[in-house]
Write a protein that holds these residues in place. Structure first.
Motif, mmCIF file in Angstrom:
data_model
loop_
_atom_site.group_PDB
_atom_site.id
_atom_site.type_symbol
_atom_site.label_atom_id
_atom_site.label_comp_id
_atom_site.label_asym_id
_atom_site.label_seq_id
_atom_site.Cartn_x
_atom_site.Cartn_y
_atom_site.Cartn_z
ATOM 1 N N ASP A 1 0.832 -1.203 0.000
ATOM 2 C CA ASP A 1 0.000 0.000 0.000
ATOM 3 C C ASP A 1 0.869 1.256 0.000
ATOM 4 O O ASP A 1 2.028 1.243 0.434
ATOM 5 C CB ASP A 1 -0.917 0.035 1.228
ATOM 6 C CG ASP A 1 -2.118 -0.895 1.079
ATOM 7 O OD1 ASP A 1 -2.261 -1.484 -0.006
ATOM 8 O OD2 ASP A 1 -2.882 -1.032 2.058
ATOM 9 N N VAL A 2 0.297 2.346 -0.476
ATOM 10 C CA VAL A 2 0.962 3.641 -0.415
ATOM 11 C C VAL A 2 -0.080 4.683 -0.012
ATOM 12 O O VAL A 2 -1.155 4.779 -0.612
ATOM 13 C CB VAL A 2 1.628 4.007 -1.765
ATOM 14 C CG1 VAL A 2 0.636 3.990 -2.910
ATOM 15 C CG2 VAL A 2 2.318 5.352 -1.674
ATOM 16 N N LYS B 1 -0.486 10.590 -1.591
ATOM 17 C CA LYS B 1 -1.371 10.745 -2.750
ATOM 18 C C LYS B 1 -1.038 12.001 -3.552
ATOM 19 O O LYS B 1 -0.729 13.056 -2.986
ATOM 20 C CB LYS B 1 -2.837 10.840 -2.301
ATOM 21 C CG LYS B 1 -3.307 9.726 -1.377
ATOM 22 C CD LYS B 1 -3.376 8.380 -2.057
ATOM 23 C CE LYS B 1 -3.968 7.325 -1.115
ATOM 24 N NZ LYS B 1 -3.949 5.968 -1.724
ATOM 25 N N TYR C 1 7.518 8.130 -4.352
ATOM 26 C CA TYR C 1 6.593 7.051 -4.695
ATOM 27 C C TYR C 1 5.219 7.394 -4.122
ATOM 28 O O TYR C 1 5.079 7.661 -2.929
ATOM 29 C CB TYR C 1 7.114 5.748 -4.112
ATOM 30 C CG TYR C 1 6.275 4.531 -4.402
ATOM 31 C CD1 TYR C 1 5.976 4.162 -5.705
ATOM 32 C CD2 TYR C 1 5.805 3.734 -3.367
ATOM 33 C CE1 TYR C 1 5.222 3.034 -5.975
ATOM 34 C CE2 TYR C 1 5.051 2.603 -3.619
ATOM 35 C CZ TYR C 1 4.759 2.256 -4.925
ATOM 36 O OH TYR C 1 4.010 1.143 -5.188
ATOM 37 N N GLU D 1 0.548 7.518 -5.068
ATOM 38 C CA GLU D 1 -0.600 7.025 -5.827
ATOM 39 C C GLU D 1 -1.299 8.210 -6.477
ATOM 40 O O GLU D 1 -1.476 9.266 -5.857
ATOM 41 C CB GLU D 1 -1.570 6.286 -4.908
ATOM 42 C CG GLU D 1 -2.775 5.701 -5.633
ATOM 43 C CD GLU D 1 -3.736 5.011 -4.690
ATOM 44 O OE1 GLU D 1 -4.817 5.577 -4.414
ATOM 45 O OE2 GLU D 1 -3.391 3.918 -4.208
ATOM 46 N N TYR D 2 -1.699 8.020 -7.724
ATOM 47 C CA TYR D 2 -2.409 9.068 -8.466
ATOM 48 C C TYR D 2 -3.496 8.402 -9.288
ATOM 49 O O TYR D 2 -3.226 7.567 -10.152
ATOM 50 C CB TYR D 2 -1.434 9.825 -9.371
ATOM 51 C CG TYR D 2 -2.056 10.850 -10.271
ATOM 52 C CD1 TYR D 2 -2.915 11.838 -9.768
ATOM 53 C CD2 TYR D 2 -1.793 10.857 -11.634
ATOM 54 C CE1 TYR D 2 -3.479 12.792 -10.595
ATOM 55 C CE2 TYR D 2 -2.343 11.815 -12.484
ATOM 56 C CZ TYR D 2 -3.196 12.776 -11.953
ATOM 57 O OH TYR D 2 -3.758 13.731 -12.789
ATOM 58 N N ASN D 3 -4.744 8.738 -8.981
ATOM 59 C CA ASN D 3 -5.896 8.143 -9.672
ATOM 60 C C ASN D 3 -5.858 6.613 -9.647
ATOM 61 O O ASN D 3 -6.153 5.946 -10.651
ATOM 62 C CB ASN D 3 -5.969 8.649 -11.118
ATOM 63 C CG ASN D 3 -6.365 10.116 -11.202
ATOM 64 O OD1 ASN D 3 -6.995 10.655 -10.285
ATOM 65 N ND2 ASN D 3 -5.982 10.774 -12.285
ATOM 66 N N GLY D 4 -5.476 6.079 -8.488
ATOM 67 C CA GLY D 4 -5.458 4.639 -8.318
ATOM 68 C C GLY D 4 -4.267 3.930 -8.927
ATOM 69 O O GLY D 4 -4.201 2.697 -8.891
ATOM 70 N N GLN D 5 -3.307 4.674 -9.471
ATOM 71 C CA GLN D 5 -2.134 4.086 -10.108
ATOM 72 C C GLN D 5 -0.866 4.427 -9.329
ATOM 73 O O GLN D 5 -0.757 5.499 -8.724
ATOM 74 C CB GLN D 5 -1.994 4.599 -11.548
ATOM 75 C CG GLN D 5 -3.191 4.291 -12.432
ATOM 76 C CD GLN D 5 -3.401 2.802 -12.643
ATOM 77 O OE1 GLN D 5 -2.453 2.051 -12.836
ATOM 78 N NE2 GLN D 5 -4.654 2.368 -12.594
ATOM 79 N N ARG D 6 0.102 3.527 -9.371
ATOM 80 C CA ARG D 6 1.411 3.792 -8.775
ATOM 81 C C ARG D 6 2.197 4.741 -9.673
ATOM 82 O O ARG D 6 2.297 4.514 -10.883
ATOM 83 C CB ARG D 6 2.204 2.498 -8.589
ATOM 84 C CG ARG D 6 1.542 1.463 -7.703
ATOM 85 C CD ARG D 6 2.442 0.249 -7.533
ATOM 86 N NE ARG D 6 2.791 -0.354 -8.821
ATOM 87 C CZ ARG D 6 3.698 -1.319 -8.969
ATOM 88 N NH1 ARG D 6 4.357 -1.780 -7.908
ATOM 89 N NH2 ARG D 6 3.949 -1.835 -10.160
ATOM 90 N N ASP E 1 4.733 7.221 -14.682
ATOM 91 C CA ASP E 1 4.108 5.929 -14.427
ATOM 92 C C ASP E 1 5.150 4.979 -13.833
ATOM 93 O O ASP E 1 6.181 4.707 -14.456
ATOM 94 C CB ASP E 1 3.557 5.359 -15.736
ATOM 95 C CG ASP E 1 2.829 4.025 -15.572
ATOM 96 O OD1 ASP E 1 2.834 3.468 -14.457
ATOM 97 O OD2 ASP E 1 2.265 3.554 -16.569
#
Length: 403
Positions: A132-133, A136, A165, A167-172, A215
């Motif tokens: 998890d991260v 945001k 590291y 999370e952005y819009n549900g992406q790593r 990404d």
């Protein structure tokens, strides 16, 4: 596979030798007092050290990975803290080198050549589950903003940019964040007994601006092996520094024992044997680092060949697997080898070697701390699983709270 280009390596060593010598001269006192090497790292950056991997046509030195890590061992022998503090910078440089050509990529290369450095902000602690991260990145009317807290942010306190590291819009993603803004707070609160002046501490982001989002899944595939290789260079450099410092102490030692094998400590065959064994360990460590560097160079060249359509994805995966295996095998070997050698080095001297004023123990403390990253016991098991069951080594993993 590209190996060492000796004339270029010799030139680079000559170029940076005065900087490394100046760094070595103050390393023991900085470790003792906890003074961070702001000046030393700034001078290295200004001298172009952070851009040695950047291609010549972009203003860098165009060094290969074997050449880079030869320099890293030299730097770690001067001060292993500074070598580790630059770990995140060179990883980010590597990622931009293998990224698809673009104006954004070229802008980063120009920043590196201008002397700008990148730090690390990846790890979260507390009740964060494995994988998890919490940090945001969000869209706002004022642009991309980041909020969160990171720990073990090695080198960030010396850097211009933070490789974060998130999370952005549900992406790593990797958020590139300028440290020179009000929304970023950096603390030097690392309390380890070794690597005390790496600038490893807490990074706090409060509605900080994000300059670019990358990404995470496009990161260079050999990144974990690369990160590990920096720690291997730290171990090799620590062994090299111990050989230098303990040999000098033995040479200058005025006292000996009635039951010694010689009247002069520096001529005692038993004590000379100890220094010889430490020297041999340092040699083996440096040679191992060089072997891993060659595997990393193969992965780098594979990435470029894949982009150019010269090889297929399967061949590229094989090159990256080879780099990961090499770094893991080296870690399993070097961690105990170097630590045992540094402990043994004290056998060449007497109780005075433990003097706080001499600070010889920093070599062991620093190596022990570097060796505790990415525990090698897991790597040994995974290597065995590969050998016995053909189970692939993981190239990406995470840390978090236990269930």
């Amino acid at each position: 596979m590209t190996v060492l280009t000796q004339p270029r390596l010799a030139s680079l060593r000559e170029r940076f030798a005065p900087h490394f010598a100046a760094i070595a001269a103050g390393a023991a006192e900085r470790d003792r007092s906890g003074v961070l090497p702001y000046e030393q790292i700034a001078e290295l950056a200004a001298a172009g050290f952070g851009a040695v991997r950047v291609p010549v046509e972009y203003g860098g030195a165009g060094a290969t990975l074997p050449e880079l890590f030869e320099l890293f061992v030299d730097l770690a022998a001067a001060d292993s803290n500074i070598a580790q503090a630059l770990r995140a910078h060179f990883a980010f440089v590597e990622d931009r080198l293998v990224a698809a050509p673009s104006a954004a990529r070229d802008a980063w290369l120009a920043r590196f050549v201008a002397g700008q450095l990148v730090g690390n902000s990846w790890t979260e602690v507390g009740a964060v589950k494995v994988g998890d991260v919490i940090t945001k990145v969000t869209d706002t009317p004022e642009g991309l903003k980041i909020n969160g807290t990171k720990y073990y942010s090695t080198g960030s306190i010396f850097a211009d940019w933070l490789d974060t590291y998130a999370e952005y819009n549900g992406q790593r993603v990797i958020a590139a964040v300028s440290r020179h803004q009000e929304g970023v707070e950096l603390a030097d609160d690392w309390d380890g007994f070794g690597q005390r002046t790496t600038g490893t501490g807490t990074s706090t982001f409060t509605n900080a601006d994000v300059a670019e989002v990358i990404d995470f899944d496009t990161r260079f595939k050999y990144q974990t092996a690369f990160y590990q290789q920096v720690l291997l260079a730290v171990l090799a450099g620590s062994a090299k520094a111990a050989e230098r410092d303990f040999a000098a102490e033995l040479k200058n030692r005025k006292r000996t024992f009635s039951h010694a094998a010689a009247n002069i400590a520096g001529q005692d065959p038993q004590l000379l044997q100890v220094i010889g064994e430490v020297s041999a360990a340092a040699f083996a460590a440096a040679a191992t680092v060089e072997r891993v560097s060659q595997s990393l160079q193969g992965a780098y060249e594979s990435a470029l060949a894949l982009q150019a359509g010269q090889i297929d994805a399967e061949a590229d995966e094989a090159a990256n697997d080879a780099a990961e295996l090499a770094s893991a095998q080296a870690q399993v070997v070097l961690t105990p080898l170097v630590l045992d050698a540094l402990t043994h080095a004290f056998d060449a001297l007497a109780a005075s070697a433990t003097s706080v004023s001499k600070n010889l123990d920093r070599h062991w403390r620093n190596a022990r701390t570097a060796g505790n990253h990415n525990p090698w016991v897991f790597k040994a098991r995974l290597i065995g699983d590969l050998a016995v069951n053909s189970a692939p080594l993981p190239r990406i993993w995470a840390i978090g709270a236990s269930k």
